[in-house]
Design an enzyme around this catalytic site. Sequence first.
Site: not given
Length: 157
Positions: A17, A41, A90, A128
Amino acid sequence: MTIAVYPGTFDPITNGHSDLIARASTIFDRIIVAIASSPGKQPRFNLNQRVELAREVLSGNKCVEIMEFDKLTVDFARQVGAKVILRGLRAVSDFEYEFQLAGMNRRLSPDVETLFLTPAEQFTYVSSTLVKEISALGGDVAEFVHPCVLAALKSGN
């Protein structure tokens, strides 16, 4: 002044990030890192912790502002005067979801563009989710996160 919004859960913020934000800082006058509440989440860190970690990690970047939000990203972008939503890609596996999201955002707000940035090669596999899983199982994630995030992961806070 060109403003971009970089939305996400940032649970936790990673070096990937930070890399994307640093590179975007050369393109935009102001970047708002928009941290979503994302209660669905079940984040590892609460919203206040994620905001504080992001502030500490990004404190050296003068064009970055950290804000929390709990609405549609395009509505938040309009609220803060942003014309661009930054998203990171990514891998090819990210593309389908991100492409769909960008299309929906364009439909909801044609005046806000989505810009995709790819991470530096050393961060293409960092997420993450993986950082949290590795850390929870006692693995070393020091090369993937800022020292303050590492400390927070180790402390359980």
